[in-house]
Design an enzyme around this catalytic site. Structure first.
Site: not given
Ligand code: PAF
Length: 284
Positions: A30, A34, A37, A147, A153, A185, A187
């Site tokens: 999304m 970082h 990813h 991850g 997930q 993350s 976030r």
């Protein structure tokens, strides 16, 4: 790296890759990329001839509108990071391209949706399952990389792939952490420096529980779970949503710590109103 925004162009490019008999490794994201990813891109690149990443902030998987609106977007920076990591293609569709109409479909996940993230984020995994299914149909990769930070997930996607017979191998890659132990993350970008320092205590708690669990083999889980809650509750800046010690593969509740079993400590907590999740898988 070639950036593609339309599904038709994506299919055309992938057909070209298939004509060359190239294997395809896919990293759905999304954005707000970082090092976590980038580790997935590097892994995809290492084991496939062609690496495709996607960036799409999927509205269907946000059960909280505010969380969706605040989700960080930094496409220019992400494009540079992907190029530097050696990614071959980026699929960057708009919402109108990806969902010409809001899907009426929802995917019933079953038991995994009633625990942990599923219990606290109604509809989240249905949204994840829909976007991942659509992306898999569009990209048709050989392997897809996710991850371990989003442990549940990964379990949902493995179930999706098994039960719907997607011919795709799901690869789970380790959590990448800051030096402080804070799990990387997107976030985290919303945290202040002080918030990040407080949030690093989540990992300290996981390490503390690892020792406690290894010392507690054969005993009930509940007291150790409480020790974890007490550990986190001592920090004023952390508001725990859940901390659970579960069976690592199914993520279902356990009552006792059986020798030789794999357990996972899963945490969701708010720091500065940012919802963070983390986990540690431990072999007893
Ligand atoms: O993990 C994520 O970033 C998202 O949930 C995913 C898998 C890209 C689906 O939107």
């Amino acid at each position: 790296m070639i950036s593609i925004t339309s599904i038709q162009d994506l299919r055309r490019q992938i057909a070209q890759e298939r004509l060359k008999s190239h294997s395809i490794g896919f990293v759905p994201t999304m954005g707000a990329l970082h090092k976590g990813h980038i580790s997935l891109i590097k892994e995809a690149k290492k084991h496939n001839q062609t690496c495709i990443a996607s960036i799409f902030v999927n509205p269907l998987q946000f059960n909280n509108v505010e969380d969706f609106n605040k989700y960080p977007i930094q496409n220019e920076k992400d494009i540079q990071l992907l190029k530097d990591a050696g990614c071959d293609y980026l699929f960057l569709p708009s919402v109108a391209e990806f969902y010409p109409a809001t899907p009426k479909l929802s995917i019933h996940i079953g038991p995994l949706d009633r625990i942990l993230e599923g219990a606290h984020r109604p509809g989240h995994f249905s949204g994840v399952a829909i976007v991942v299914s659509k992306l898999f149909h569009m990209v048709m990769p050989d392997k897809a990389y996710f991850g371990q930070k989003d442990l549940q997930q990964v379990a949902v996607i493995n179930q999706l792939v098994n039960e719907l017979d997607f011919p795709i191998e799901i690869i789970t890659c380790p959590i990448i952490r800051e030096e402080s132990g804070l799990a990387m993350s997107s976030r985290n970008m919303r945290l202040s420096a002080a918030g990040k320092t407080v949030a690093a205590n989540i990992f300290l708690c996981l390490e503390f529980l690892e020792k406690a669990l290894k010392n507690g083999i054969g005993t009930p889980v509940q007291p150790i779970q409480k020790m974890g809650m007490d550990f986190l509750n001592q920090f004023e800046g952390i508001r725990v949503e859940y901390l659970e010690i579960v069976q690592a593969d199914t993520l279902q509740t356990i009552t006792h710590l059986e020798p030789g079993s794999n357990v996972a400590v899963c945490v969701a907590a708010y720091v500065e109103e940012v919802r963070l999740i983390d986990n540690l898988v431990i072999i007893l």
